[in-house]
Design a protein around this motif. Structure first.
Motif, short mmCIF file in Angstrom:
data_model
loop_
_atom_site.label_atom_id
_atom_site.label_comp_id
_atom_site.label_asym_id
_atom_site.label_seq_id
_atom_site.Cartn_x
_atom_site.Cartn_y
_atom_site.Cartn_z
N GLY A 68 0.82 -1.21 0.00
CA GLY A 68 0.00 0.00 0.00
C GLY A 68 0.85 1.25 0.00
O GLY A 68 2.05 1.22 0.21
N ASN A 69 0.21 2.38 -0.23
CA ASN A 69 0.92 3.65 -0.21
C ASN A 69 0.94 4.18 1.22
O ASN A 69 -0.07 4.64 1.73
N LEU A 70 2.08 4.10 1.86
CA LEU A 70 2.22 4.53 3.25
C LEU A 70 2.91 5.89 3.37
O LEU A 70 3.01 6.43 4.45
N LYS A 71 3.39 6.42 2.27
CA LYS A 71 4.11 7.69 2.27
C LYS A 71 3.21 8.81 2.83
O LYS A 71 2.06 8.94 2.44
N GLY A 72 3.76 9.56 3.77
CA GLY A 72 3.04 10.69 4.36
C GLY A 72 2.21 10.33 5.57
O GLY A 72 1.69 11.21 6.26
N LYS A 73 2.07 9.04 5.86
CA LYS A 73 1.28 8.62 7.02
C LYS A 73 2.10 8.72 8.30
O LYS A 73 3.33 8.74 8.26
N SER A 74 1.43 8.74 9.42
CA SER A 74 2.12 8.75 10.71
C SER A 74 2.71 7.37 10.97
O SER A 74 2.29 6.38 10.37
N ILE A 75 3.65 7.31 11.90
CA ILE A 75 4.24 6.02 12.24
C ILE A 75 3.18 5.11 12.84
O ILE A 75 3.17 3.90 12.57
N GLU A 112 10.63 4.24 22.52
CA GLU A 112 9.39 4.88 22.05
C GLU A 112 8.75 4.05 20.95
O GLU A 112 7.54 3.81 20.94
N LEU A 113 9.56 3.57 20.04
CA LEU A 113 9.04 2.77 18.94
C LEU A 113 8.52 1.43 19.42
O LEU A 113 7.48 0.96 18.98
N LYS A 116 5.09 1.98 20.85
CA LYS A 116 4.10 2.16 19.78
C LYS A 116 3.75 0.83 19.13
O LYS A 116 2.59 0.53 18.86
N LEU A 117 4.76 0.02 18.88
CA LEU A 117 4.56 -1.27 18.23
C LEU A 117 3.75 -2.20 19.13
O LEU A 117 2.79 -2.85 18.68
N LYS A 118 4.09 -2.26 20.41
CA LYS A 118 3.35 -3.11 21.36
C LYS A 118 1.88 -2.67 21.44
O LYS A 118 0.99 -3.52 21.46
N GLU A 119 1.64 -1.35 21.49
CA GLU A 119 0.27 -0.85 21.56
C GLU A 119 -0.52 -1.26 20.31
O GLU A 119 -1.68 -1.68 20.42
N THR A 120 0.11 -1.15 19.15
CA THR A 120 -0.55 -1.54 17.90
C THR A 120 -0.90 -3.02 17.91
O THR A 120 -2.01 -3.41 17.54
#
Length: 155
Positions: A68-75, A112-113, A116-120
């Motif tokens: 998919g196009n992920l460019k410009g999306k938030s992390i 931090e990453l 975020k990954l665990k939360e996702t």
């Protein structure tokens, strides 16, 4: 008299365009690179405002995950999309568990990453074991290119 006014106005307009151009360039510059290794190896490049500049499939398996196009999306949105694609393509085992190797260099910290990954993953009810790599060597980078994986996975 008109020449005396036109020259400073022209210089001011040129200076304004230079400042605007610098701001746009600076906000588009890659300041963080993240690699995720599940089996697909994925590299995510982020700009200063944590927007995705690019997502790179580091091996064949990753190509169907980053389609998919992920460019410009938030992390956050990018991690959600990648997680959805991993589930859809069958990379999440029946026991809803992922083994992930995480490496980040640049402005965004590994901690931090990882959060975020665990939360996702938790939102998708996926358990995980995330191994965070703090540093990779030049030798790891060379081997990674040879075997089509990320330097973190080699490390």
């Amino acid at each position: 008299m008109k020449k005396k006014i036109i020259i400073p106005i022209g210089i001011g307009i040129v200076a304004l365009f230079l400042v605007i151009g610098f701001i746009i360039f600076d906000n588009n510059k890659i300041v963080s690179t993240i690699t995720l290794d599940i089996n697909p190896s994925i590299e995510i490049n982020l700009t200063r405002n944590e927007k995705v500049k690019s997502v790179v499939a580091l091996n064949e398996d990753a190509k169907e995950i980053v389609n998919g196009n992920l460019k410009g999306k938030s992390i956050d949105d990018t991690l959600k999309q990648i997680t959805d694609n991993l589930i859809e393509k069958g990379y999440v085992a029946e026991e809803n568990f992922l083994e992930i190797i995480l490496y980040s260099e640049g402005d965004i910290s590994n901690k931090e990453l990882e959060t975020k990954l665990k939360e996702t993953l938790e939102k998708k009810k996926i358990d995980s074991n995330i191994t965070t790599i703090k540093k990779v060597s030049k030798e790891d980078e060379e081997l990674a290119k040879k075997y089509d994986v990320s330097p973190a996975k080699i490390s």
